[in-house]
Design an enzyme around this catalytic site. Sequence first.
Site, PDB file in Angstrom:
ATOM      1  N   ASP A  16       0.823  -1.226   0.000  1.00 46.24           N
ATOM      2  CA  ASP A  16       0.000   0.000   0.000  1.00 46.24           C
ATOM      3  C   ASP A  16       0.851   1.267   0.000  1.00 46.24           C
ATOM      4  O   ASP A  16       0.412   2.317   0.479  1.00 46.24           O
ATOM      5  CB  ASP A  16      -0.948   0.031   1.218  1.00 46.24           C
ATOM      6  CG  ASP A  16      -1.817  -1.206   1.306  1.00 46.24           C
ATOM      7  OD1 ASP A  16      -2.443  -1.555   0.288  1.00 46.24           O
ATOM      8  OD2 ASP A  16      -1.871  -1.822   2.386  1.00 46.24           O
ATOM      9  N   LYS A  61       2.491   2.037  -5.225  1.00 50.12           N
ATOM     10  CA  LYS A  61       3.172   1.498  -6.409  1.00 50.12           C
ATOM     11  C   LYS A  61       2.433   1.828  -7.699  1.00 50.12           C
ATOM     12  O   LYS A  61       3.037   2.009  -8.743  1.00 50.12           O
ATOM     13  CB  LYS A  61       3.329  -0.014  -6.263  1.00 50.12           C
ATOM     14  CG  LYS A  61       4.240  -0.440  -5.135  1.00 50.12           C
ATOM     15  CD  LYS A  61       4.364  -1.943  -5.024  1.00 50.12           C
ATOM     16  CE  LYS A  61       3.085  -2.616  -4.597  1.00 50.12           C
ATOM     17  NZ  LYS A  61       2.664  -2.280  -3.218  1.00 50.12           N
ATOM     18  N   GLY A  97      -4.581  -3.909  -3.992  1.00 54.15           N
ATOM     19  CA  GLY A  97      -5.016  -2.990  -5.035  1.00 54.15           C
ATOM     20  C   GLY A  97      -4.079  -1.832  -5.219  1.00 54.15           C
ATOM     21  O   GLY A  97      -3.304  -1.484  -4.330  1.00 54.15           O
ATOM     22  N   HIS A  98      -4.136  -1.230  -6.398  1.00 51.09           N
ATOM     23  CA  HIS A  98      -3.372  -0.037  -6.709  1.00 51.09           C
ATOM     24  C   HIS A  98      -4.341   1.075  -7.080  1.00 51.09           C
ATOM     25  O   HIS A  98      -5.261   0.852  -7.865  1.00 51.09           O
ATOM     26  CB  HIS A  98      -2.429  -0.272  -7.901  1.00 51.09           C
ATOM     27  CG  HIS A  98      -1.374  -1.302  -7.637  1.00 51.09           C
ATOM     28  ND1 HIS A  98      -0.762  -2.008  -8.637  1.00 51.09           N
ATOM     29  CD2 HIS A  98      -0.820  -1.734  -6.485  1.00 51.09           C
ATOM     30  CE1 HIS A  98       0.116  -2.837  -8.121  1.00 51.09           C
ATOM     31  NE2 HIS A  98       0.102  -2.681  -6.815  1.00 51.09           N
ATOM     32  N   GLN A 116       1.964  -6.867  -3.092  1.00 51.97           N
ATOM     33  CA  GLN A 116       2.254  -6.457  -1.719  1.00 51.97           C
ATOM     34  C   GLN A 116       3.722  -6.051  -1.543  1.00 51.97           C
ATOM     35  O   GLN A 116       4.511  -6.115  -2.464  1.00 51.97           O
ATOM     36  CB  GLN A 116       1.913  -7.598  -0.758  1.00 51.97           C
ATOM     37  CG  GLN A 116       0.462  -8.002  -0.772  1.00 51.97           C
ATOM     38  CD  GLN A 116       0.162  -9.073  -1.799  1.00 51.97           C
ATOM     39  OE1 GLN A 116       0.987  -9.420  -2.630  1.00 51.97           O
ATOM     40  NE2 GLN A 116      -1.043  -9.595  -1.754  1.00 51.97           N
TER      41      GLN A 116
END
Length: 428
Positions: free
Chosen positions: A13, A16, A40-41, A224
Site C-alpha cells: 500500500d 506502487k 489494489g493499486h 504487496q
Amino acid sequence: MPAIVLIGAQWGDEGKGKATDLLGSQIQWVVRYQGGNNAGHTVVLPNGDKFALHLIPSGILTPGVRNVIGNGVVVDPGVLIEELSGLEARGVDTSGLLLSADAHLIMPYHVAIDKVSERYLGKAKIGTTGRGIGPAYQDKIARVGVRAADLLDSKILREKVEAALDYKNQVLVKVYNRRALDVDEVMDTVQAAGAAIEHRIADTRLLLNQALDNGETVLLEGSQGTLLDIDHGTYPFVTSSNPTAGGAAVGSGIGPMRIDRVIGILKAYTTRVGSGPFPTELHDAMGEHLRKAGGEFGVTTGRSRRCGWFDAVIGRYATRVNGLTDYFLTKLDVLSGLERVPVCVAYEVDGRRCDEMPMTQTDVHHAVPVYEELPGWWEDLSDCRTFDDLPVNARNYVLTLEQMIGAPVSAVGVGPGRDQTIERRLSP
C-alpha cells in the site's frame, strides 16, 4: 533494453500504482509478477479520474503500453472479467492485456476454503482477505493447481477439478461442516469465465524476452510489499508469494541478469493491513490523524490501515533484500502540519539495541522502536513540483531518510494526482 522492477518496501500500500503510472509513458510493457486480487493499486489521472486496480497492471491506463499478468500471479477469472468490464465501461482500452498461460487460477473451492479456514483459526488468524489466494498457491506448490492454459482444454480441466474436489469436499464437509461443491457447477462457472478471457492467454515469457531483445523497456510491478514476502517478511503474517525483487524474475520468466534497476516504494510514514507485528504502530490520536489525512483504507477490501511513524530499520532491510537502486517516497504531504516528526532508527529488544531487522519471530514481536525526532513543517506541499520548492524541513526529512535507508530517493509524492510528484531522477 534491461527490465525495471518496482517493489513495495514496507508492508504494501505504498503507492506502487502511481509510480508505475508515472513511468508508463517511458516504457512499452508493464508486468504484474505475483499476488492475486488481495491487493489494489490506486491511480489518479491528471483530470481527477480515480482508478482502483486489483489484478490488472497499472500500465493499462497509459495508451500504447502492453500489459501482462505474469505466471507468478494467481488469477480469479471472474474477478478479472469484472475488472476488465469496469475499465472498458470508463473508456479504457484493454485490448493489449495478456495473461500468462502458466498463471494459476483461483477456483471456487479455493475461495470457500480460504474463508472458512480463516474463521476457524479465530484469534490465530493470519488476516487474509478471504479471496482464495493462499489456497491457490498451496495447490500450485502441491502440483495439483489449475493453470490458465487448462482453460483451452476442457478434458484436462475437468480431470483436475474432479481430482481437486475429491479431496477439497472431504475437508469442507468433514472438517468445516460445510456443503460439498458440485463438479458440474464449478466447471460451468470456470468455463463461462474462461470463454471470455481465453483469447488473452499467451506465452508471455517468450513475448517479454523478445521485447527486451528488440530494445523495449519492461517494467515489473509487484503487489504487496517486502515485509509481506513469504520468505523475507514478518512470517507467518505474510502473503503466499514473493513480492521481493527476486520474485520478479521467477514470476515473469525474465532472467535476473536482464534486470538492472530496482525501485523501492516507501511512504513517508508506515502502514500495514491485517494481523502481524508493527513496531511503530500508533494507537492514539496521531495514528488516527495519519489514517484520515492519508486516506488509509485498503483499495481492495476497504479495511482501515494501521498507521505508524517511518521505520528506517525496515527501509534498510528492504534496500538489502531487494538490492534497491533507488526509492520513490510517497505521501510526504500527509506529514505537513506537524511540529516534530519521529523516525524509528533502531529497535530495543529485551534490553539490547538492534539496528537491523531482528532474526527471530519472537524478537520482531518484542521490538520497541527507538526514535529520533526531526523538525516538522507547516506548509502545504501539494503545489510543489521541484525539490527546491519544498520547505527546508521537508527537504531535510527526505535527505535524512535517504541516509538512513542506504539508497537515493529519486522521486517524492506530494499528493494523489499524477502530476503531484517531484522527480529527481525517476526516468529509466
